[in-house]
Design an enzyme around this catalytic site. Structure first.
Site, PDB file in Angstrom:
ATOM      1  N   ASP A  17       0.824  -1.212   0.000  1.00 40.35           N
ATOM      2  CA  ASP A  17       0.000   0.000   0.000  1.00 40.35           C
ATOM      3  C   ASP A  17       0.856   1.259   0.000  1.00 40.35           C
ATOM      4  O   ASP A  17       1.252   1.767   1.047  1.00 40.35           O
ATOM      5  CB  ASP A  17      -0.960  -0.021   1.202  1.00 40.35           C
ATOM      6  CG  ASP A  17      -2.035  -1.094   1.059  1.00 40.35           C
ATOM      7  OD1 ASP A  17      -2.479  -1.332  -0.084  1.00 40.35           O
ATOM      8  OD2 ASP A  17      -2.432  -1.694   2.064  1.00 40.35           O
ATOM      9  N   LYS A  39       0.137  -7.774  -3.153  1.00 42.72           N
ATOM     10  CA  LYS A  39      -1.132  -7.167  -3.553  1.00 42.72           C
ATOM     11  C   LYS A  39      -0.941  -5.713  -3.978  1.00 42.72           C
ATOM     12  O   LYS A  39      -0.419  -4.896  -3.231  1.00 42.72           O
ATOM     13  CB  LYS A  39      -2.122  -7.228  -2.390  1.00 42.72           C
ATOM     14  CG  LYS A  39      -3.498  -6.644  -2.715  1.00 42.72           C
ATOM     15  CD  LYS A  39      -4.518  -6.980  -1.644  1.00 42.72           C
ATOM     16  CE  LYS A  39      -4.599  -5.981  -0.537  1.00 42.72           C
ATOM     17  NZ  LYS A  39      -5.192  -4.690  -0.908  1.00 42.72           N
ATOM     18  N   ASP A  66      -6.031  -5.825  -6.656  1.00 41.11           N
ATOM     19  CA  ASP A  66      -7.213  -5.587  -5.808  1.00 41.11           C
ATOM     20  C   ASP A  66      -7.941  -4.333  -6.283  1.00 41.11           C
ATOM     21  O   ASP A  66      -7.788  -3.262  -5.714  1.00 41.11           O
ATOM     22  CB  ASP A  66      -6.743  -5.446  -4.352  1.00 41.11           C
ATOM     23  CG  ASP A  66      -7.885  -5.385  -3.359  1.00 41.11           C
ATOM     24  OD1 ASP A  66      -9.040  -5.690  -3.748  1.00 41.11           O
ATOM     25  OD2 ASP A  66      -7.635  -5.039  -2.193  1.00 41.11           O
ATOM     26  N   LEU A  67      -8.745  -4.504  -7.350  1.00 42.71           N
ATOM     27  CA  LEU A  67      -9.427  -3.345  -7.938  1.00 42.71           C
ATOM     28  C   LEU A  67     -10.899  -3.267  -7.557  1.00 42.71           C
ATOM     29  O   LEU A  67     -11.569  -2.290  -7.872  1.00 42.71           O
ATOM     30  CB  LEU A  67      -9.299  -3.371  -9.474  1.00 42.71           C
ATOM     31  CG  LEU A  67      -7.876  -3.295 -10.029  1.00 42.71           C
ATOM     32  CD1 LEU A  67      -7.908  -3.223 -11.557  1.00 42.71           C
ATOM     33  CD2 LEU A  67      -7.116  -2.104  -9.463  1.00 42.71           C
ATOM     34  N   LYS A  68     -11.424  -4.304  -6.922  1.00 42.11           N
ATOM     35  CA  LYS A  68     -12.835  -4.316  -6.479  1.00 42.11           C
ATOM     36  C   LYS A  68     -13.756  -3.786  -7.580  1.00 42.11           C
ATOM     37  O   LYS A  68     -14.486  -2.807  -7.406  1.00 42.11           O
ATOM     38  CB  LYS A  68     -13.003  -3.511  -5.189  1.00 42.11           C
ATOM     39  CG  LYS A  68     -12.197  -4.107  -4.026  1.00 42.11           C
ATOM     40  CD  LYS A  68     -12.496  -3.428  -2.724  1.00 42.11           C
ATOM     41  CE  LYS A  68     -11.779  -4.063  -1.555  1.00 42.11           C
ATOM     42  NZ  LYS A  68     -10.311  -3.836  -1.559  1.00 42.11           N
ATOM     43  N   ASP A  71     -19.374  -2.776 -11.994  1.00 41.66           N
ATOM     44  CA  ASP A  71     -19.933  -1.989 -13.102  1.00 41.66           C
ATOM     45  C   ASP A  71     -20.879  -2.921 -13.872  1.00 41.66           C
ATOM     46  O   ASP A  71     -21.141  -4.047 -13.428  1.00 41.66           O
ATOM     47  CB  ASP A  71     -18.791  -1.448 -13.985  1.00 41.66           C
ATOM     48  CG  ASP A  71     -19.158  -0.122 -14.667  1.00 41.66           C
ATOM     49  OD1 ASP A  71     -20.283  -0.027 -15.211  1.00 41.66           O
ATOM     50  OD2 ASP A  71     -18.329   0.790 -14.664  1.00 41.66           O
ATOM     51  N   THR A  75     -18.686  -4.057 -19.038  1.00 38.48           N
ATOM     52  CA  THR A  75     -17.520  -3.264 -18.624  1.00 38.48           C
ATOM     53  C   THR A  75     -16.603  -4.068 -17.714  1.00 38.48           C
ATOM     54  O   THR A  75     -15.371  -4.029 -17.847  1.00 38.48           O
ATOM     55  CB  THR A  75     -17.997  -1.966 -17.933  1.00 38.48           C
ATOM     56  OG1 THR A  75     -18.788  -1.241 -18.869  1.00 38.48           O
ATOM     57  CG2 THR A  75     -16.837  -1.115 -17.473  1.00 38.48           C
ATOM     58  N   THR A 130     -15.893  -4.064   5.090  1.00 40.40           N
ATOM     59  CA  THR A 130     -15.837  -4.125   6.563  1.00 40.40           C
ATOM     60  C   THR A 130     -15.979  -2.734   7.186  1.00 40.40           C
ATOM     61  O   THR A 130     -16.172  -2.623   8.386  1.00 40.40           O
ATOM     62  CB  THR A 130     -14.524  -4.774   7.034  1.00 40.40           C
ATOM     63  OG1 THR A 130     -13.440  -4.178   6.319  1.00 40.40           O
ATOM     64  CG2 THR A 130     -14.526  -6.263   6.769  1.00 40.40           C
ATOM     65  N   GLN A 200      -7.583  -0.925  11.882  1.00 41.53           N
ATOM     66  CA  GLN A 200      -8.386  -2.150  11.793  1.00 41.53           C
ATOM     67  C   GLN A 200      -9.038  -2.389  13.153  1.00 41.53           C
ATOM     68  O   GLN A 200      -8.370  -2.362  14.178  1.00 41.53           O
ATOM     69  CB  GLN A 200      -7.514  -3.361  11.431  1.00 41.53           C
ATOM     70  CG  GLN A 200      -6.844  -3.258  10.057  1.00 41.53           C
ATOM     71  CD  GLN A 200      -7.769  -3.640   8.913  1.00 41.53           C
ATOM     72  OE1 GLN A 200      -8.986  -3.740   9.092  1.00 41.53           O
ATOM     73  NE2 GLN A 200      -7.207  -3.822   7.735  1.00 41.53           N
ATOM     74  N   GLY A 220      -0.698  -5.982   5.580  1.00 43.41           N
ATOM     75  CA  GLY A 220      -0.098  -4.769   5.054  1.00 43.41           C
ATOM     76  C   GLY A 220       0.968  -4.268   6.002  1.00 43.41           C
ATOM     77  O   GLY A 220       2.118  -4.706   5.971  1.00 43.41           O
ATOM     78  N   ARG A 221       0.560  -3.363   6.882  1.00 44.51           N
ATOM     79  CA  ARG A 221       1.514  -2.706   7.774  1.00 44.51           C
ATOM     80  C   ARG A 221       2.329  -3.646   8.657  1.00 44.51           C
ATOM     81  O   ARG A 221       3.498  -3.334   8.933  1.00 44.51           O
ATOM     82  CB  ARG A 221       0.785  -1.641   8.592  1.00 44.51           C
ATOM     83  CG  ARG A 221       0.382  -0.459   7.709  1.00 44.51           C
ATOM     84  CD  ARG A 221      -0.753   0.348   8.274  1.00 44.51           C
ATOM     85  NE  ARG A 221      -2.022  -0.381   8.252  1.00 44.51           N
ATOM     86  CZ  ARG A 221      -3.173   0.135   8.652  1.00 44.51           C
ATOM     87  NH1 ARG A 221      -3.209   1.367   9.108  1.00 44.51           N
ATOM     88  NH2 ARG A 221      -4.282  -0.569   8.583  1.00 44.51           N
TER      89      ARG A 221
HETATM   90  O1  C5P Z   1      -2.101  -2.666   6.776  1.00 45.48           O
HETATM   91  P1  C5P Z   1      -3.191  -3.682   6.843  1.00 45.48           P
HETATM   92  O2  C5P Z   1      -2.710  -5.053   7.255  1.00 45.48           O
HETATM   93  O3  C5P Z   1      -4.358  -3.203   7.656  1.00 45.48           O
HETATM   94  O4  C5P Z   1      -3.649  -3.789   5.330  1.00 45.48           O
HETATM   95  C1  C5P Z   1      -4.706  -4.602   4.967  1.00 45.48           C
HETATM   96  C2  C5P Z   1      -4.906  -4.582   3.479  1.00 45.48           C
HETATM   97  O5  C5P Z   1      -6.092  -5.284   3.175  1.00 45.48           O
HETATM   98  C3  C5P Z   1      -5.081  -3.198   2.857  1.00 45.48           C
HETATM   99  O6  C5P Z   1      -4.560  -3.258   1.534  1.00 45.48           O
HETATM  100  C4  C5P Z   1      -6.572  -3.001   2.844  1.00 45.48           C
HETATM  101  O7  C5P Z   1      -6.997  -2.151   1.809  1.00 45.48           O
HETATM  102  C5  C5P Z   1      -7.054  -4.427   2.581  1.00 45.48           C
HETATM  103  N1  C5P Z   1      -8.412  -4.720   3.065  1.00 45.48           N
HETATM  104  C6  C5P Z   1      -8.798  -4.553   4.394  1.00 45.48           C
HETATM  105  N2  C5P Z   1     -10.065  -4.867   4.796  1.00 45.48           N
HETATM  106  C7  C5P Z   1     -10.934  -5.326   3.913  1.00 45.48           C
HETATM  107  C8  C5P Z   1     -10.569  -5.518   2.582  1.00 45.48           C
HETATM  108  C9  C5P Z   1      -9.278  -5.200   2.192  1.00 45.48           C
HETATM  109  O8  C5P Z   1      -8.008  -4.136   5.230  1.00 45.48           O
HETATM  110  N3  C5P Z   1     -12.140  -5.648   4.321  1.00 45.48           N
END
Ligand code: C5P
Length: 241
Positions: A17, A39, A66-68, A71, A75, A130, A200, A220-221
């Site tokens: 990210d 990702k 991860d483009l979610k 449409d 498309t 979420t 989160q 992520g982090r």
């Molecule tokens: O940094 P962290 O571990 O919170 O990153 C989680 C990743 O998962 C991010 O890329 C976030 O956009 C993605 N994500 C999320 N919750 C969701 C769907 C995707 O945190 N419900």
């Protein structure tokens, strides 16, 4: 299509990210074989597009785009075709786009991968974000709350041709019980024991999420914010071994 993970490291998906493709590619190189996928999300893709995917893919780890997508079917089919051409291993779309949209994406993915002789991307549906609570859903006209809506949309998406779902750790067990063992469940919101939860709110540890039935864990982090991302990934994989 990508096979289910058979080792703890293969279960890990590193969320790169950042809007900076060089930084993302650096993380991808550093994490290398210590994760199963990397990702690329909307922030990086909107800024740099396919070249960012290519920069990250150079490290050799399969890419989750991860483009979610959400449409009309035509498309989304076109976007899925374009993504399949990029050689990505996983792609997300919104289950709320409906049965015809998901079926069109599946057909487009199969055709594009066949033509390119490439691996078909695994299609993962997002049910209820979420970030939405019961009151937010009610305001959009959805009564019954998130748990019920997640199951309804999850069943719809799988019946329409999605290979799996992205879901919160707290939805894994009911989805696994309802949808069975063949559906791929990819779970973000994961924090190793003692780690900072950040923004989160409803987190689970990697061990808890896998015990509940998760196939892949999105981190992520906990990885990109670590002094040594590869070491952090190895520690998480060790906790799952
Ligand atoms: O940094 P962290 O571990 O919170 O990153 C989680 C990743 O998962 C991010 O890329 C976030 O956009 C993605 N994500 C999320 N919750 C969701 C769907 C995707 O945190 N419900």
């Amino acid at each position: 299509m990508l096979a289910r993970p058979t080792t703890p490291a293969a279960r890990l998906i590193a969320a790169l990210d950042t809007p900076d493709p060089a930084r993302a590619a650096g993380w991808a190189r550093a994490l290398g074989r210590d994760v199963g996928l990397v990702k690329v999300g909307l922030e990086l893709f909107v800024a740099h597009g396919p070249s960012a995917v290519a920069a990250v893919a150079e490290a050799g780890t399969p890419v989750f785009l991860d483009l979610k997508l959400h449409d009309i079917p035509n498309t989304v089919a076109g976007a899925t075709r374009s993504a399949a051409t990029l050689g990505v291993a996983m792609l997300t779309l919104h289950a709320g786009g409906g049965e015809a949209m998901i079926a069109a994406a599946r057909e487009a993915a199969e055709k594009a991968a066949g033509t390119a002789g490439a691996m078909r991307p695994m299609l993962l549906a997002v049910t209820v974000l979420t970030s939405l609570g019961a009151a937010d859903l009610a305001a959009t006209g959805v009564a019954g709350g998130p748990a019920q809506q997640v199951l309804r949309l999850g069943q719809l998406a799988i019946a329409a041709g999605a290979d799996g779902l992205v879901c919160s750790a707290h939805e894994v067990a009911p989805l696994r019980a309802t949808l069975g063992p063949d559906v791929a469940l990819v779970v973000p919101g994961i924090r190793p024991a003692g780690a900072d939860a950040g923004d989160q709110k409803r987190v689970m540890t990697p061990e808890q999420a896998v015990a509940a039935g998760a196939d892949w864990l999105v981190l992520g982090r906990p990885l990109t914010g670590a002094p040594d991302p590869a070491e952090a990934a190895r520690a998480i994989a060790a906790s799952l071994a």
